[in-house]
Design an enzyme around this catalytic site. Structure first.
Site, PDB file in Angstrom:
ATOM      1  N   ASN A 283      47.827  41.197  45.562  1.00 41.55           N
ATOM      2  CA  ASN A 283      48.965  40.277  45.517  1.00 41.55           C
ATOM      3  C   ASN A 283      50.111  41.118  45.905  1.00 41.55           C
ATOM      4  O   ASN A 283      51.325  41.089  45.041  1.00 41.55           O
ATOM      5  CB  ASN A 283      49.077  39.550  43.951  1.00 41.55           C
ATOM      6  CG  ASN A 283      50.043  38.363  43.971  1.00 41.55           C
ATOM      7  OD1 ASN A 283      50.264  37.821  44.897  1.00 41.55           O
ATOM      8  ND2 ASN A 283      50.181  38.000  42.964  1.00 41.55           N
ATOM      9  N   HIS A 319      53.691  33.601  34.640  1.00 40.03           N
ATOM     10  CA  HIS A 319      52.233  32.693  34.770  1.00 40.03           C
ATOM     11  C   HIS A 319      51.952  31.701  33.733  1.00 40.03           C
ATOM     12  O   HIS A 319      51.232  30.795  34.181  1.00 40.03           O
ATOM     13  CB  HIS A 319      51.180  33.862  34.469  1.00 40.03           C
ATOM     14  CG  HIS A 319      50.852  34.818  35.905  1.00 40.03           C
ATOM     15  ND1 HIS A 319      51.583  36.024  36.176  1.00 40.03           N
ATOM     16  CD2 HIS A 319      49.954  34.809  36.752  1.00 40.03           C
ATOM     17  CE1 HIS A 319      51.397  36.403  37.124  1.00 40.03           C
ATOM     18  NE2 HIS A 319      50.203  35.735  37.601  1.00 40.03           N
TER      19      HIS A 319
END
Length: 433
Positions: A283, A319
């Protein structure tokens, strides 16, 4: 996958055409993806992009504009999590919206920084509404990323991101390679995931297995589960390469680089025995975004560790609101801290340095490192994927909180190991430095 035909259409019919036409195409194609996947809930992204545009125009290059953007976009995302969250992994409008949230907050930061002449993201004037929508809905990054700046998007629209000036980039084969690698990773996940389901953790059958079996299951489950993310990012990178957004100039040997939108360094990810090595290969663009817009702006805290802790807290909230996210990133903070202390110890200790560099012992050392590495990569992933307190607590109890015990014990005994293994002279020199 639908990004590939969009990118081919752009290369064939829209390359070097009027910017407004390209923005319109990117907007409509992204809205089409949103409507297909989320139906009427696509309005959430439309509203947030409009509000962000109005903030840029009405508040200008001000700290107020940046703070307002940060608060509005994060609060909208968190409210979305609050009203839609379940205890299962659901694909809903909040999934691409978390990507969009970073993109819009980053746009506010980049416009503000443009006033201070940060060349790589310099924005001499506020973008148009159509430009912001085109940037936000660009099919190569709308659903799963990667993150990229408005300046990079503007260079794409201007036809600058090509290795053949005046012509579409010669990026078809590089895009095919990333697409093929992404399909390979997706195949590994598709074939492997039925054998290592999340639900098995919560069964009496799992709890009845020997301790070593439970640990190895965590290792293999974590490895397979992460391929879900790896495959999505590598396939999306191929779309960016095909469109030209992945163009990154030439390296020292004159070879064209197509890694501007790389979200994965797959070879490093597969071979590194270090947690920090995996994090640096995983990521990538989101990590770079957080480093630039969050971590580096926390210098006023006066502590690198405090800045890291706040940055990981931001990532946990970004998240979602489940306790599992907070625990996952808390464990990451502890693991990385201990690993850095261990690496410093190996470097400063002549005995450990000789062992680590011994060619005969290296395969054994590397094998042990990789086992511990992937075991404790899967360990913090458990709360990340199981979400709720009752689930991840049950799994951790079944393995006796071995990860917590291992790293907290290592953290506590590390000073004593330094005292025993590092010569006093070298330790005093390090303290002076």
């Amino acid at each position: 996958l639908s990004g590939y035909p969009f990118a081919l259409f752009y290369r064939r019919f829209l390359f070097y055409r009027e910017p407004s036409l390209i923005h319109l195409f990117h907007t409509l194609s992204g809205l089409g993806l949103a409507a297909f996947n989320f139906g009427s809930r696509m309005h959430h992204s439309v509203v947030c992009v409009m509000v962000q545009f109005l903030m840029l125009r009405l508040m200008g290059r001000t700290l107020t504009g940046v703070v307002s953007s940060l608060l509005f976009q994060m609060m909208y995302l968190l409210l979305g999590y609050y009203y839609t969250a379940t205890d299962q992994y659901d694909i809903k409008w909040t999934m691409p919206h978390c990507v969009l949230t970073l993109k819009l907050i980053g746009l506010a930061f980049d416009y503000y920084d443009g006033g201070k002449e940060v060349v790589s993201v310099y924005l001499p004037c506020p973008p148009s509404l159509l430009e912001v929508y085109g940037f936000s809905y660009f099919y190569g990054g709308f659903l799963v990323g990667p993150q990229f700046t408005l300046r990079s998007y503007q260079r794409l629209i201007a036809g600058e991101l090509t290795d053949s000036p005046g012509l579409p980039p010669n990026s078809i084969m590089p895009a095919v390679k990333r697409f093929s690698l992404g399909l390979l990773c997706l195949s590994v996940y598709t074939i492997g995931s039925p054998y290592f389901p999340d639900s098995f953790f919560l069964t009496e059958e799992y709890e009845a297995q020997p301790f070593l079996y439970r640990c190895v299951y965590i290792l293999l489950w974590g490895k397979i589960t992460l391929y879900k993310y790896v495959s999505c990012w590598v396939i999306a990178e191929g779309v960016c390469i095909l469109s030209g957004l992945g163009y990154n100039g030439h390296d020292a040997s004159g070879e064209v680089q197509w890694d501007a939108c790389a979200n994965m360094r797959v070879w490093q990810y597969e071979t590194t025995p270090l947690f920090t090595g995996t994090i640096n290969a995983f990521n990538i663009n989101t990590n770079a975004w957080v480093a630039r817009h969050v971590f580096k702006r926390l210098r006023f805290l006066g502590s690198k560790m405090a800045s890291q802790a706040v940055t990981l807290l931001f990532l946990a909230l970004w998240h979602g609101l489940h306790s599992g996210y907070l625990l996952c990133f808390s464990l990451e903070f502890i693991i990385v801290t201990v690993e850095r202390q261990a690496l410093a110890l190996v470097k400063d200790s002549p005995v450990l340095t000789s062992v680590s560099q011994n060619p005969v012992l290296y395969p054994l050392v590397y094998g042990v490192q990789q086992f511990l590495h992937w075991l404790f990569m899967g360990y913090p992933l458990i709360p990340f994927c199981l979400f709720t307190y009752d689930k991840w607590l049950r799994v951790y109890s079944s393995v006796y909180f071995c990860g917590h015990v291992f790293f907290l014990s290592a953290f506590l005994i590390m000073p004593y190991l330094r005292r025993a293994l590092v010569p006093k002279k070298r330790e005093s020199e390090k303290k002076k430095e």
